[in-house]
Design an enzyme around this catalytic site. Structure first.
Site, short mmCIF file in Angstrom:
data_model
loop_
_atom_site.label_atom_id
_atom_site.label_comp_id
_atom_site.label_asym_id
_atom_site.label_seq_id
_atom_site.Cartn_x
_atom_site.Cartn_y
_atom_site.Cartn_z
N CYS A 246 0.82 -1.22 0.00
CA CYS A 246 0.00 0.00 0.00
C CYS A 246 0.85 1.28 0.00
O CYS A 246 0.34 2.36 -0.26
CB CYS A 246 -0.95 0.00 1.19
SG CYS A 246 -2.05 -1.42 1.19
N HIS B 152 -3.22 7.37 1.48
CA HIS B 152 -3.61 6.01 1.08
C HIS B 152 -5.00 5.74 1.66
O HIS B 152 -5.27 6.07 2.81
CB HIS B 152 -2.59 5.01 1.62
CG HIS B 152 -3.07 3.60 1.55
ND1 HIS B 152 -3.57 3.06 0.39
CD2 HIS B 152 -3.13 2.62 2.48
CE1 HIS B 152 -3.92 1.80 0.61
NE2 HIS B 152 -3.67 1.51 1.88
N ASN C 4 -10.04 -0.16 -0.37
CA ASN C 4 -8.58 -0.09 -0.34
C ASN C 4 -8.03 -0.75 -1.60
O ASN C 4 -8.14 -1.96 -1.76
CB ASN C 4 -8.08 -0.81 0.92
CG ASN C 4 -6.57 -0.73 1.08
OD1 ASN C 4 -5.86 -0.36 0.15
ND2 ASN C 4 -6.09 -1.10 2.25
N1 ACO Z 1 -18.78 -8.04 9.07
C1 ACO Z 1 -19.32 -8.23 10.28
N2 ACO Z 1 -18.60 -8.55 11.36
C2 ACO Z 1 -17.26 -8.67 11.20
C3 ACO Z 1 -16.64 -8.50 9.96
C4 ACO Z 1 -17.46 -8.17 8.86
N3 ACO Z 1 -16.97 -7.98 7.62
N4 ACO Z 1 -15.32 -8.69 10.11
C5 ACO Z 1 -15.12 -8.96 11.40
N5 ACO Z 1 -16.27 -8.96 12.07
C6 ACO Z 1 -16.52 -9.22 13.47
C7 ACO Z 1 -15.43 -10.05 14.10
O1 ACO Z 1 -15.65 -11.42 13.89
C8 ACO Z 1 -15.58 -9.66 15.55
O2 ACO Z 1 -16.66 -10.39 16.08
P1 ACO Z 1 -16.59 -10.97 17.59
O3 ACO Z 1 -16.47 -9.74 18.46
O4 ACO Z 1 -17.88 -11.67 17.70
O5 ACO Z 1 -15.39 -11.84 17.62
C9 ACO Z 1 -15.98 -8.22 15.50
O6 ACO Z 1 -16.50 -7.99 14.19
C10 ACO Z 1 -14.83 -7.27 15.76
O7 ACO Z 1 -13.73 -7.68 14.93
P2 ACO Z 1 -12.38 -6.92 14.93
O8 ACO Z 1 -11.43 -7.55 13.96
O9 ACO Z 1 -11.92 -6.74 16.34
O10 ACO Z 1 -12.87 -5.54 14.34
P3 ACO Z 1 -12.15 -4.14 14.38
O11 ACO Z 1 -12.95 -3.19 15.15
O12 ACO Z 1 -10.70 -4.24 14.68
O13 ACO Z 1 -12.29 -3.73 12.86
C11 ACO Z 1 -10.93 -3.57 10.89
C12 ACO Z 1 -11.67 -4.49 11.86
C13 ACO Z 1 -11.95 -2.75 10.14
C14 ACO Z 1 -10.15 -4.42 9.91
C15 ACO Z 1 -9.99 -2.65 11.71
O14 ACO Z 1 -9.18 -3.40 12.55
C16 ACO Z 1 -9.16 -1.82 10.84
O15 ACO Z 1 -9.62 -0.89 10.22
N6 ACO Z 1 -7.83 -2.08 10.77
C17 ACO Z 1 -6.96 -1.40 9.89
C18 ACO Z 1 -6.50 -2.36 8.91
C19 ACO Z 1 -6.58 -1.90 7.51
O16 ACO Z 1 -7.22 -0.95 7.12
N7 ACO Z 1 -5.89 -2.66 6.68
C20 ACO Z 1 -5.85 -2.44 5.32
C21 ACO Z 1 -4.56 -2.94 4.77
S1 ACO Z 1 -3.24 -2.11 5.48
C22 ACO Z 1 -3.30 -0.64 4.93
O17 ACO Z 1 -3.68 -0.43 3.82
C23 ACO Z 1 -2.91 0.40 5.84
#
Ligand code: ACO
Length: 323
Positions: A113, A250, A280
């Site tokens: 990225c 990004h 993304n």
């Molecule tokens: N739909 C519904 N529920 C979901 C989904 C989905 N698509 N995905 C995960 N969940 C659930 C999980 O199973 C979990 O359930 P549980 O509590 O029953 O176990 C709950 O939602 C919370 O999951 P987390 O992974 O803890 O969710 P979080 O709040 O961390 O959000 C996310 C996830 C959006 C990926 C966040 O961590 C984030 O934005 N991270 C940044 C990563 C990123 O943007 N990466 C892109 C590539 S790197 C870059 O480009 C910078």
């Protein structure tokens, strides 16, 4: 003093649009969850038989037209991608052949990225060192091909697309009013491999592999590293946050973008956001966002832009550009 001045830009998105509601029909997710956590509403997905090079070519043709430059004028193509058509040769050489460019050099850079900022920095350095005079810098990806469509935690986050800019060597006065790339800063930290990677490759598994991510960890690193590298690149060129006309980040996640903007004290009106429509697109996200804001008239000649990105590696960087 030689400067790499942006002559034009272009972008291409595959025709097929997949909304959050479309995904919710196939997996246990919802529009509400995806929008709340990421700001994403939809993404474009490449058609069968539509490769990274095809998207890159269309974005490049647009950029050349916008710049008023012929492919035969180019002597460098740097293509940033983590999803090349083939393991080798470089996807850039496919684009070179399709454009009909027969001289100079074409190669890929791989910084996921952060790829576009890396590619821009490499092209800028080659231009400043006299090794090239007219360069195409492309970010192009088909991340849909390396997603685990059974993993709702990652597959909802990404899309496919391509963007490109044309750079040309011009004499500058060496002042902060000069147009062109004013400063770059690049970093990586290989210790963070396990929080974002693809679990395959030609040397390790002889398979392509699928994307794996610890989202919360990536999130934490992203906000801290982005704010730091933005400060670094501004200091290098003798500017302050208040001088930035446009932050073009990004497009990973609206919350990361907002967090970075807040840390910098930048009002949301000066931040270009396309993650809602494009999701993304990894190395393509910055040039895609640039193209939107240039073509809708927000970014104007002479504006000071700050481009920044972070991704797998971890690798991150920023570039300061006077448009
Ligand atoms: N739909 C519904 N529920 C979901 C989904 C989905 N698509 N995905 C995960 N969940 C659930 C999980 O199973 C979990 O359930 P549980 O509590 O029953 O176990 C709950 O939602 C919370 O999951 P987390 O992974 O803890 O969710 P979080 O709040 O961390 O959000 C996310 C996830 C959006 C990926 C966040 O961590 C984030 O934005 N991270 C940044 C990563 C990123 O943007 N990466 C892109 C590539 S790197 C870059 O480009 C910078």
């Amino acid at each position: 003093m030689i400067r790499s001045v942006v002559q034009g830009c272009g972008a291409y998105l595959p025709e097929r649009v997949v909304t959050n509601a479309d995904l919710a029909k196939k997996m246990d997710t919802s529009d509400e969850w995806i929008q709340q956590r990421t700001g994403i509403r939809q993404r474009h997905i490449a058609a069968d038989g539509e490769f990274t090079s095809h998207l890159a070519l269309k974005a490049s043709e647009q950029a050349l037209t916008h710049a008023g430059i012929k492919a035969s004028d180019l002597d460098l193509i740097v293509l940033a991608t983590a999803t090349p058509d083939e393991t080798f040769p470089a996807t850039a050489t496919r684009v070179q052949a399709e454009l009909g460019m027969t001289r100079g050099a074409a190669f890929d850079v791989q910084a996921v990225c952060a790829g576009f900022v890396y590619g821009l920095s490499v092209a800028d350095s080659l231009i400043k060192n006299g090794l090239a005079s007219t360069a195409l810098v492309i970010g192009a990806e088909t991340f849909s091909r390396i997603l685990d469509w059974e993993d709702r935690g990652t597959c909802v986050l990404f899309g496919d697309g391509a963007g490109a800019v044309v750079l040309r060597a011009e004499e500058g006065m060496g002042t902060s009013a000069d147009r062109g790339v004013l400063a770059n800063a690049l970093h990586s930290d290989g210790r963070q491999h396990d929080i974002l990677y693809v679990d395959g490759g030609p040397s390790s598994t002889r398979t392509t592999g699928l994307l794996r991510m610890e989202g919360k960890e990536v999130f934490k690193h992203a906000v801290v590293n982005m704010a730091a590298v933005v400060g670094e690149v501004l200091a290098k060129a003798g500017f302050e946050t208040g001088d930035i006309d446009w932050l073009v980040p990004h497009q990973a996640n609206k919350r990361i973008i907002d967090g970075t903007g807040r840390k910098l004290g930048l009002p949301p009106e000066r931040v270009v956001v396309t993650v809602d429509r494009h999701a993304n697109t990894s190395a393509a996200s910055i040039p895609l966002a640039l193209d939107v804001a240039v073509k809708d008239g927000r970014i104007k000649k002479g504006d000071l832009l700050l481009l920044e990105g972070i991704g797998g590696g971890l690798a991150w960087g920023a570039s300061l550009v006077r448009w």
